[in-house]
Design an enzyme around this catalytic site. Structure first.
Site: not given
Ligand code: NAD
Length: 475
Positions: A151, A174, A227-228, A249-250, A283
């Site tokens: 994103n 990555k 990410g998730s 950091e979700l 997010c």
């Protein structure tokens, strides 16, 4: 014009050369932009060795010299902002103006870390005997493995590159396989600024295979993931086996509380613009709107007018204000949020469906009359859908806002100082915007509580995340 996709390992750019790979798709057209090579297991082993060697070189490079390299990298990013932004819009979908802002903020982040890295001070603690010196040192944690999503293809990598490199760590990044091109360009800037081989490595592959290869390695001492929540939990468990430091950091599900004493039109203009930025794939995007009854109708009308005024289309075209979703998974997810809302009695005030059949376009959507336990009120929507409901009292809205396991961002609007203070204190969230949406800057800590993660990126906390404390008692 897209870009040449490649891996960057030990100072070398590596392209296909017989490697497995995948096509990168333009979400506005669903056409391939280029072929992305995947790192093989041997490539990953080589990357680990390179990062180990790079760490020794970089930790012994004075902070002053490291700062010069990062500052130069920030300058190159700024010089190339237009080119990088075009690549980003093609692969991610966000409109060109937003992509350009992201690239410029990327440069700001790297520059801020360049400056702050020179101020990673320790301290001297008075000894109990005169001849004893007690020194508290901040040292780089070691080799970092970082994983970034699609994103914010350059901003999120910049937080990890800036923090790690400023602290003296080496990094294996990555980045997202779906939006690799702009990140390749970012890494080019850092490499051309003079970072030594092995200090910054960029790999792509099957995400689970790469993380399961890198994280258990003894060489890696820190994991940083954006990410998730499910993937974050999985990576945290992998890291825990080796007692490795972790920054997560979700996702979030950000409540917006609009009190009856706020200006409903001004608030709607501010928060609607923020809501539909990057088609809601942010997010910290506002995702649950609680509006006090006296101003509800006016807020809803103005918010809906904003949504109806959005021009949906290819982000490279002039006048377009919202691009497609970044991938087809988001279209499927949004359709399921809307269908659940309908079955729960929700009213679709505007939008609610895919637009066209080529490109992943989804209409800016507003939903009302929706219960608190519906899907869109409880699961992160990550898209352009805004559920807007009413509330009566501060205590009631605080309980509803804090009822989920998310705790990344929250917003409140009021003209009362007392209410502003009360709501700022009461919301369980890593970041709270009170009469403001400016909760993400290079200088300030960014991170969540509860299942939204732990650790901060940005601010002095973002640098500390890449250091360990050592105490030396010297007699
Ligand atoms: P996903 O959970 O499959 O992937 C999220 C990110 O994690 C992707 O970039 C992916 O490449 C990476 N990933 C997945 N599995 C991995 C693994 N085993 N090891 C390392 N990296 C891995 O979901 P998705 O479909 O890409 O996105 C869906 C949801 O993820 C969104 O609805 C949103 O909730 C969340 N998300 C959050 C952010 C954020 O900024 N916090 C960013 C992107 C997605």
């Amino acid at each position: 014009m897209y870009t040449d996709l490649a891996l960057h390992i030990d100072g070398q750019w590596l392209n296909g050369d017989g490697r497995a790979g995948e096509d990168v798709i333009n979400p506005a057209t669903e056409k391939p932009l280029g072929r992305l090579p995947h790192a093989s297991a041997a490539d990953l082993d080589r990357t680990l060795e390179a990062a180990k060697k790079g760490f020794e070189v970089w930790r012994n490079t004075p902070a002053y010299e490291r700062s010069k390299v990062l500052r130069k990298a920030a300058g190159l990013v700024r010089e190339r902002a237009d080119k990088i932004a075009r690549i980003m819009t093609q692969e991610q979908g966000k409109v060109l103006a937003e992509a350009r802002v992201e690239v410029l903020v990327t440069a700001d982040i790297i520059e801020w870390y360049a400056e702050e890295g020179r101020r990673s001070y320790g301290r001297i603690v008075q000894g109990r005997q005169k001849a004893v010196r007690q020194m508290v040192m901040q040292e780089p944690v070691g080799v970092v493995a970082a994983f970034t999503p699609w994103n914010f293809p350059t901003l999120t990598p910049a937080r990890k590159i800036g923090g790690a490199l400023a602290a003296g760590c080496s990094l294996i990044l990555k980045a997202s396989e779906e939006t690799p091109g702009s990140c390749v360009e970012l890494v080019r800037c850092v490499v051309e600024a003079g970072v030594p081989p092995g200090v910054l490595n960029l790999v792509f592959g099957v995400p689970a295979k790469v993380s399961e290869h890198l994280i258990p390695s003894d060489i890696v001492r820190k994991v940083s993931f954006t990410g998730s929540i499910p993937v974050g939990k999985h990576l945290a468990a992998l890291a825990a086996k080796g007692v490795k430091r972790t920054t997560l950091e979700l996702g979030g599900h950000s409540p917006v509380v609009v009190f009856g004493d706020a200006d409903p039109e001004k608030t709607a203009d501010t928060i609607a613009a923020f809501k539909y930025r990057n088609a809601g794939q942010v997010c910290i995007s506002p995702t649950r709107f609680y509006v006090q009854e006296p101003v509800y109708d006016r807020f809803l009308k103005r918010f809906t007018d904003y949504a109806n005024g959005i021009k949906l289309g290819d982000g490279l075209e002039n006048g377009v204000t919202m691009g497609p979703m970044a991938n087809s998974r988001r279209l499927d997810a949004l359709e399921s949020f809307v269908s659940d809302a309908k079955t729960r009695g929700g009213k679709i005030v505007t939008g609610g469906k895919r637009r066209g059949n080529q490109g992943y376009y989804f209409e800016p959507t507003v939903v009302t009359d929706i219960p608190d336990d519906s899907k869109v009120m409880t699961e992160e929507p990550f898209g352009p859908i805004a559920p807007i409901v009413t509330f009566k009292t501060l205590d009631e809205v605080v309980a509803r806002a804090n009822s989920l396991q998310y705790g990344l961002a929250a917003y409140a609007f009021t003209s009362s100082v007392a209410t502003a203070t009360a709501i700022g204190d009461a919301l369980e969230s890593g970041m709270v915007g009170v009469n403001s949406v400016a909760i993400s800057t290079p200088e300030t800590p960014f991170g969540g509580v509860k299942e939204s993660g732990y650790g901060s990126e940005g601010g002095i906390e973002g640098l500390e995340a890449y250091t360990v404390t050592k105490f030396i008692s010297q007699a």
